[in-house]
Design a protein around this motif. Sequence first.
Motif, PDB file in Angstrom:
ATOM      1  N   TRP A  98      -8.287  -0.307  -8.516  1.00 44.26           N
ATOM      2  CA  TRP A  98      -7.481  -1.483  -8.174  1.00 44.26           C
ATOM      3  C   TRP A  98      -6.436  -1.747  -9.259  1.00 44.26           C
ATOM      4  O   TRP A  98      -5.265  -2.016  -8.975  1.00 44.26           O
ATOM      5  CB  TRP A  98      -8.387  -2.702  -8.007  1.00 44.26           C
ATOM      6  N   LYS A 101      -3.764   1.202  -9.236  1.00 46.82           N
ATOM      7  CA  LYS A 101      -2.834   1.155  -8.104  1.00 46.82           C
ATOM      8  C   LYS A 101      -1.809   0.032  -8.251  1.00 46.82           C
ATOM      9  O   LYS A 101      -0.647   0.167  -7.861  1.00 46.82           O
ATOM     10  CB  LYS A 101      -3.615   0.972  -6.797  1.00 46.82           C
ATOM     11  N   SER A 102      -2.252  -1.084  -8.784  1.00 47.67           N
ATOM     12  CA  SER A 102      -1.357  -2.243  -8.904  1.00 47.67           C
ATOM     13  C   SER A 102      -0.559  -2.248 -10.210  1.00 47.67           C
ATOM     14  O   SER A 102       0.367  -3.048 -10.361  1.00 47.67           O
ATOM     15  CB  SER A 102      -2.177  -3.539  -8.826  1.00 47.67           C
TER      16      SER A 102
END
Length: 250
Positions: A98, A101-102
């Motif tokens: 997470w 990806k961000s």
Amino acid sequence: MAEGKDQRRRTGMAALAQAGEDDDFSVIDAIGGPRGVVESMLPGVLFVVLFVVTNNLNLTIGVSAALAALQVIVRLVQRQSVMGALSGLLAVGICLVWAWKSHEARNYYMFGFLTNAVYLVLLSLSLAVRVPGLGLMVEFIRSLPTERFRAWFDDWMGDRALKRAYMRATALWIGVFALRLAVQVPLYLTDNVVWLGTTRLLMGIPFWALAIWVSYLIIATPLHRHKAAAKAAAQDVAVKDAAAPTDSRK
């Protein structure tokens, strides 16, 4: 005997299912023992410290992932149970992906927010319908209702003292999840990764241990009485069944 008893130790909610059976209930054992505590906290500590020192998200993610995988490998080499380590690896993996990806370190904690929110909503709904969620979990672990679900459900729900204890313990866990979100979400929104990581650690294992301990204090006595009453009832039925052939010959 001591070794066999230690092998039967359960953790988490499974430890609460044994409440009333053991006089030596241990919070440390219930949260996975010293090694389990260290393995649970170490990835989070490393993530915060490494990100603060290097300010390099990719490096932090890579080292954290390597550590989580190493914990599982060590347990495999030592031929120990890997279930806890594997579940921890999965959770850490989701958090790291997470964040990667961000491209934001704070999103490492997003998965925790979602799980806390889900538990908060489900347990709150269970209290609203007067079927305590913690009671469902503990009783499901204690005696899996493979058949006669209604009898299993009525057995513990019909015990007013036990149901009341489960309601209180459920409310306690709702408070834990709500407090975590109330403190940590503002830190996430302000992108304060250092304090977010610190409060996440402080409100993680310590809060979990405290909630397990207080839950045990709440449910141990009524659950012990319930188990004793069920055992006595079963013995009465056995005695009556054994005496039935004799009575029929009279």
